[in-house]
Scaffold this active site. Structure first.
Site, short mmCIF file in Angstrom:
data_model
loop_
_atom_site.label_atom_id
_atom_site.label_comp_id
_atom_site.label_asym_id
_atom_site.label_seq_id
_atom_site.Cartn_x
_atom_site.Cartn_y
_atom_site.Cartn_z
N LYS A 27 38.62 51.31 52.89
CA LYS A 27 38.79 51.72 51.49
C LYS A 27 37.83 52.85 51.13
CE LYS A 27 38.18 48.53 48.13
NZ LYS A 27 37.24 48.93 47.06
N ASP A 324 29.81 43.72 50.40
CA ASP A 324 31.11 43.20 49.95
C ASP A 324 31.53 41.94 50.70
OD1 ASP A 324 31.35 45.22 48.09
OD2 ASP A 324 32.40 46.57 49.46
N ARG A 355 29.96 37.84 41.50
CA ARG A 355 30.39 37.13 42.72
C ARG A 355 29.50 35.95 43.07
NH1 ARG A 355 32.49 42.43 46.17
NH2 ARG A 355 34.55 42.44 45.19
#
Ligand code: S3P
Length: 441
Positions: A27, A324, A355
């Protein structure tokens, strides 16, 4: 953009994951290849571009500013406008869920005399933009943002912008990249000092396009200098597979008994590969096969076999190289033997969701033993036993990585895991569930 209608789905205990899979393109690299292609003079060709919603948001914004972006068979082609050549967009730039599109494009616009408005979904509209506004305002750009420096936001760039020296107050590749990209169309030398190294795709790829960068080390910090106003040369780019997407399959194959899976063509840039090192420390069996270079990035096929995992204390210094991947690491920890302690993860609170809180709630709901601290989670694993699971849906908060992590938790559960909304997965990994179904037959 993410569909308005939530797509709930239940993920059941899984057969072993077997065979060979290939995850979509990286990405971060996909965003950058479109952006730099849009600034080059001539045609850039990109193979393996991630066709996820976040990257498509970048493509749409670049088109609104004059770049011509299309398909040529499997490849994507970008006809650039040249450094400093963007046209003012006539409508708001809709960024959907994508922080990377927003922050990097803000950098590009800061040093061009154009005005642009950025909007985003509910998740992106909560995320802090002050971290890029601050350095870009020092360079001369003007901002009108929503309370708390959030979207919707309107900015006006300036030409010529002022070259600055900026020391990153947070370890963020997006902030680093925003300043370097503003520096692209700024006369003179713009300098970023990075006390903790973050992913370096911007530097690698800009050098490939012919920008002049000097990268060194001063007093233990990484120093990146970019010389302004180069003519960028179009490139042919091959985007490697995304290690952040491979992460879900690496954990799934590690925790589902009997698995033996090859994940092909995974980018292993050292600024991204922290998860694989941590999984190995926990006892995972991950082999790198056929190491090679793709698009200037180290790549290998990963063979992952099921193995009993043991809890560890994760070195906080590794955080930027796996920033991530913590949600899925927490899932691995939840079924490991003993305690896993993570610290230094404050940045996880300002991702697509908080998160730390989201994974604490989701894992607790499916029966894991989790303690939330200010900057991490402490998890006591089941010692290889499946998690109980839950019929009550876990809440994803429009966060693709929470949805995929809890899907993996479902594979290693007794009763399955219900995910409230899988639609955000399309931002980064549109074929995730199809690949999962194919591997676990
Ligand atoms: C990214 C940088 C990271 C990462 C994000 C992509 C990038 O964000 O979490 O998914 O492409 O530069 P931060 O810069 O906020 O750490």
């Amino acid at each position: 953009m993410i569909s308005e209608t939530p797509a709930p789905r239940r993920f059941f205990p899984s057969a072993p994951l077997k065979g060979r899979i290939r995850v979509p393109g990286d990405k971060s690299i996909s965003h950058r290849s479109l952006m730099f292609g849009a600034l080059a003079v001539g045609r850039t060709t990109i193979s393996g571009l991630l066709e996820g919603e976040d990257v498509l948001a970048t493509a749409a914004a670049l088109r609104q500013m004059g770049a011509v972006i299309g398909r040529d068979g499997e490849d994507w082609v970008v006809d650039g406008v040249g450094t400093g050549g963007f046209l003012p967009p006539s409508a708001a730039l809709e960024m959907g869920n994508s922080g990377t599109s927003t922050r990097l494009l803000m950098g590009l616009i800061a040093s061009q005399a154009i005005t642009a408005t950025f909007t985003g979904d509910a998740s992106l509209s909560r995320r802090p933009m002050g971290r890029v506004i601050e350095p870009l305002a020092q360079m001369g750009a003007a901002f009108q943002s929503s309370p708390g420096d959030t979207l919707p936001l309107t900015m006006t760039g300036i030409e010529p912008a002022i070259p600055i020296t900026y020391r990153l107050p947070v370890a963020s590749a997006q902030v680093k990249s925003a300043v370097l990209l503003a520096g692209l169309n700024t006369p003179g030398i713009t300098t970023v000092i990075e006390p903790v190294p973050t992913r370096d795709h911007t530097e690698r790829m800009l050098a490939g396009f012919g920008a002049v960068l000097e990268i060194g080390e001063e007093d233990g910090a990484r120093v990146i200098r970019i010389h302004g106003q180069p003519e960028l040369r179009p490139q042919t780019i091959d985007v490697p597979g995304d290690p952040s997407s491979a992460a879900f399959f690496a954990v799934a194959a590690s925790i589902v008994p009997g698995s033996d899976l090859v994940i092909e063509n995974v980018g292993l840039n050292p600024t991204r590969a922290g998860l694989f090192a941590v999984l190995r420390q926990m006892g995972a069996r991950i082999e790198e096969l056929d190491g090679r270079e793709v698009g200037g990035e180290p790549v290998a096929d990963l063979r992952v076999r099921h193995a009993p995992l043991t809890g560890i204390e994760v070195d906080p210094a590794l955080a930027p190289s796996m920033i991530d991947e913590f949600p899925v690491l927490f899932v691995a920890a939840a079924v490991a033997q003993g305690r896993t302690v993570t610290r230094g993860l404050e940045e996880l609170r300002v991702k697509e969701s908080d998160r730390i809180a989201a994974m604490a709630a989701a894992l607790t709901l499916v029966g894991a033993r989790v303690q939330e601290t200010e900057d991490g989670l402490i998890i006591d694993g089941t010692g290889g036993e499946p998690l109980p699971g839950s019929t009550e849906p876990i809440t994803t908060h429009l966060d693709h990585r929470i949805a995929m992590s809890m899907a993996v938790a479902g594979l290693a559960s007794r009763d399955g895991v219900e995910v409230d909304d899988t639609s955000p997965i399309a931002t980064s990994f549109p074929n995730f569930t199809a690949l999962l179904e194919g591997a676990a037959r």
